[in-house]
Design an enzyme around this catalytic site. Structure first.
Site, PDB file in Angstrom:
ATOM      1  N   GLY B  10      40.512  15.449  68.952  1.00 37.25           N
ATOM      2  CA  GLY B  10      41.766  15.861  69.577  1.00 37.25           C
ATOM      3  C   GLY B  10      41.579  16.767  70.765  1.00 37.25           C
ATOM      4  O   GLY B  10      42.249  16.604  71.791  1.00 37.25           O
ATOM      5  N   ARG B  41      46.917  11.710  68.179  1.00 35.56           N
ATOM      6  CA  ARG B  41      46.551  12.880  68.997  1.00 35.56           C
ATOM      7  C   ARG B  41      45.276  12.656  69.810  1.00 35.56           C
ATOM      8  O   ARG B  41      45.012  13.406  70.739  1.00 35.56           O
ATOM      9  CB  ARG B  41      46.381  14.112  68.110  1.00 35.56           C
ATOM     10  CG  ARG B  41      45.212  14.054  67.146  1.00 35.56           C
ATOM     11  CD  ARG B  41      45.143  15.314  66.285  1.00 35.56           C
ATOM     12  NE  ARG B  41      43.956  15.374  65.444  1.00 35.56           N
ATOM     13  CZ  ARG B  41      43.796  14.758  64.286  1.00 35.56           C
ATOM     14  NH1 ARG B  41      44.765  13.988  63.823  1.00 35.56           N
ATOM     15  NH2 ARG B  41      42.686  14.886  63.592  1.00 35.56           N
ATOM     16  N   LYS B  54      32.903   8.083  67.969  1.00 33.53           N
ATOM     17  CA  LYS B  54      33.727   8.794  68.949  1.00 33.53           C
ATOM     18  C   LYS B  54      32.899   9.254  70.151  1.00 33.53           C
ATOM     19  O   LYS B  54      33.360   9.170  71.303  1.00 33.53           O
ATOM     20  CB  LYS B  54      34.377  10.021  68.291  1.00 33.53           C
ATOM     21  CG  LYS B  54      35.424   9.703  67.248  1.00 33.53           C
ATOM     22  CD  LYS B  54      36.045  10.988  66.710  1.00 33.53           C
ATOM     23  CE  LYS B  54      37.093  10.690  65.647  1.00 33.53           C
ATOM     24  NZ  LYS B  54      37.729  11.911  65.129  1.00 33.53           N
ATOM     25  N   LEU B  78      20.935  19.334  73.152  1.00 27.81           N
ATOM     26  CA  LEU B  78      22.322  19.690  72.872  1.00 27.81           C
ATOM     27  C   LEU B  78      22.672  21.085  73.382  1.00 27.81           C
ATOM     28  O   LEU B  78      23.740  21.600  73.094  1.00 27.81           O
ATOM     29  CB  LEU B  78      22.583  19.620  71.363  1.00 27.81           C
ATOM     30  CG  LEU B  78      22.258  18.293  70.683  1.00 27.81           C
ATOM     31  CD1 LEU B  78      22.589  18.359  69.204  1.00 27.81           C
ATOM     32  CD2 LEU B  78      23.017  17.156  71.340  1.00 27.81           C
ATOM     33  N   ASP B  88      36.027  20.775  64.714  1.00 25.48           N
ATOM     34  CA  ASP B  88      37.029  21.171  63.724  1.00 25.48           C
ATOM     35  C   ASP B  88      36.382  21.903  62.559  1.00 25.48           C
ATOM     36  O   ASP B  88      36.936  21.961  61.469  1.00 25.48           O
ATOM     37  CB  ASP B  88      37.802  19.948  63.225  1.00 25.48           C
ATOM     38  CG  ASP B  88      36.891  18.927  62.557  1.00 25.48           C
ATOM     39  OD1 ASP B  88      35.670  19.157  62.510  1.00 25.48           O
ATOM     40  OD2 ASP B  88      37.398  17.898  62.094  1.00 25.48           O
ATOM     41  N   ALA B  91      32.156  26.781  60.815  1.00 21.40           N
ATOM     42  CA  ALA B  91      30.737  27.152  60.849  1.00 21.40           C
ATOM     43  C   ALA B  91      30.095  26.709  62.167  1.00 21.40           C
ATOM     44  O   ALA B  91      29.252  27.419  62.730  1.00 21.40           O
ATOM     45  CB  ALA B  91      30.010  26.533  59.658  1.00 21.40           C
ATOM     46  N   CYS B 131      32.577  39.341  67.797  1.00 18.70           N
ATOM     47  CA  CYS B 131      33.297  40.601  68.028  1.00 18.70           C
ATOM     48  C   CYS B 131      34.766  40.406  67.669  1.00 18.70           C
ATOM     49  O   CYS B 131      35.443  41.334  67.226  1.00 18.70           O
ATOM     50  CB  CYS B 131      33.206  41.012  69.496  1.00 18.70           C
ATOM     51  SG  CYS B 131      31.582  41.557  70.045  1.00 18.70           S
ATOM     52  N   CYS B 143      42.799  20.385  60.917  1.00 24.24           N
ATOM     53  CA  CYS B 143      43.838  19.458  61.380  1.00 24.24           C
ATOM     54  C   CYS B 143      44.028  18.326  60.372  1.00 24.24           C
ATOM     55  O   CYS B 143      45.148  17.880  60.133  1.00 24.24           O
ATOM     56  CB  CYS B 143      43.466  18.875  62.739  1.00 24.24           C
ATOM     57  SG  CYS B 143      43.640  20.040  64.090  1.00 24.24           S
TER      58      CYS B 143
END
Lengths: 90, 206
Positions: B10, B41, B54, B78, B88, B91, B131, B143
């Site tokens: 999304g 969405r 995806k 990466l 989503d 962690a 922080c 979601c």
């Protein structure tokens, strides 16, 4: 009268309301008042010892209460108290 | 500059589409496949994409590199020069922020849920995600579980892309700030909260 801005994740407790008017003199009083009006919501904000949960920040106006007096930070009429939780949706 | 977008759903969709013509190389990371329930969405996909990965489908649309898998900090492929979190998973958000702080990279953390969301901007020397939120929440709705209004991810994703573009231009005025949209149905501008470095935060030793 001050206003608490309720984050979307907690609006299940407020019947969808985004703003709740409060009269408490400190953030601690405000949260107790909020829980009185919407039972259960304070437990999502405070842990069992009464401290703010680590993934939630509370602001009075633009100021993080962590840099003020914590839960004893004074709240004045017309103040806006923002509760900002970590959210995960993407 | 190489920009890694973590999440092709999304938020990752509008972020990638908004950055597609920017002078950056895009890498998009996501382990998931398109599901029918995503389409309201995740408008970067169509019915024909259901079942496809995806990351590769979105990367193909924006001329980037798609990596099907989870973002992992030690993998240099990466890392990128700028990391934009659109995942989503709480962690993952903390891991990305920790990695960015440790390697002195700028980063953006975007989240959306139900009617609102927020975008946090980080850069070396400024207050970090920890922080703001000290640790991974023990319970936080996603979601998938709590839902998200379709247009909300466009609002939050567009905001995240705009803030990422400032970082691409080496404009770090937003570092240490979180942009909050409480309810995109009625809020037409985000609330901006600038926060200070927290005493005792792990970023102080980085």
């Amino acid at each position: 009268m001050a206003t608490v801005r309720v984050p979307t994740a907690l609006r299940t407790f407020t019947a969808g309301a985004s703003d709740v008017d409060v009269t408490g003199a400190t953030v601690r009083d405000v949260l107790a008042e909020l829980d009185g009006k919407h039972p259960g919501i304070a437990a999502k904000i405070l842990d069992g010892s009464g401290a703010v949960r680590p993934f939630i920040r509370i602001y009075v106006g633009p100021d993080d209460i962590g840099s003020l007096a914590g839960l004893d930070t004074p709240v004045a009429a017309r103040d806006e108290i923002s509760i900002i939780p970590a959210i995960a949706g993407g | 500059m190489r920009v890694v977008i973590v999440g092709a759903g999304g938020l990752g969709g509008p972020i990638a589409l908004a950055l597609a013509r920017a002078p950056v190389e895009l890498t998009i990371v996501d382990p998931d496949r398109v599901e029918l329930s995503n389409l309201h969405r995740q408008v970067q996909f169509s019915d024909a994409d259901v079942g496809a990965a995806k990351a590769t489908r979105l990367a193909a649309r924006v001329g980037g590199v798609g990596i099907v898998g989870r973002w992992t900090a030690p993998d240099q492929a990466l890392a990128g020069d700028l990391i934009v979190d659109a995942s989503d998973d709480p962690a993952t958000k903390f891991a990305i922020a920790d990695h960015a702080v440790a390697t002195r990279r700028p980063y953006v953390i975007a989240s959306a849920l139900r009617y609102g969301g927020n975008v946090m901007v980080g850069a070396p020397g400024a207050a970090c995600y920890r922080c703001l939120f000290e640790d991974v929440p023990d319970e936080v709705p996603s979601c998938a579980a709590a839902g998200v209004l379709g247009p909300v991810v466009g609002v939050i994703g567009g905001l995240a892309a705009a803030l990422a573009l400032r970082l691409v231009a080496n404009d770090r005025r937003d570092a240490g700030s979180i942009y909050v949209v409480d309810d995109a149905r009625v809020d037409h501008a985000p609330r901006v909260v600038r926060f200070a470095r927290r005493a005792g935060c792990t970023c102080r030793s980085s």
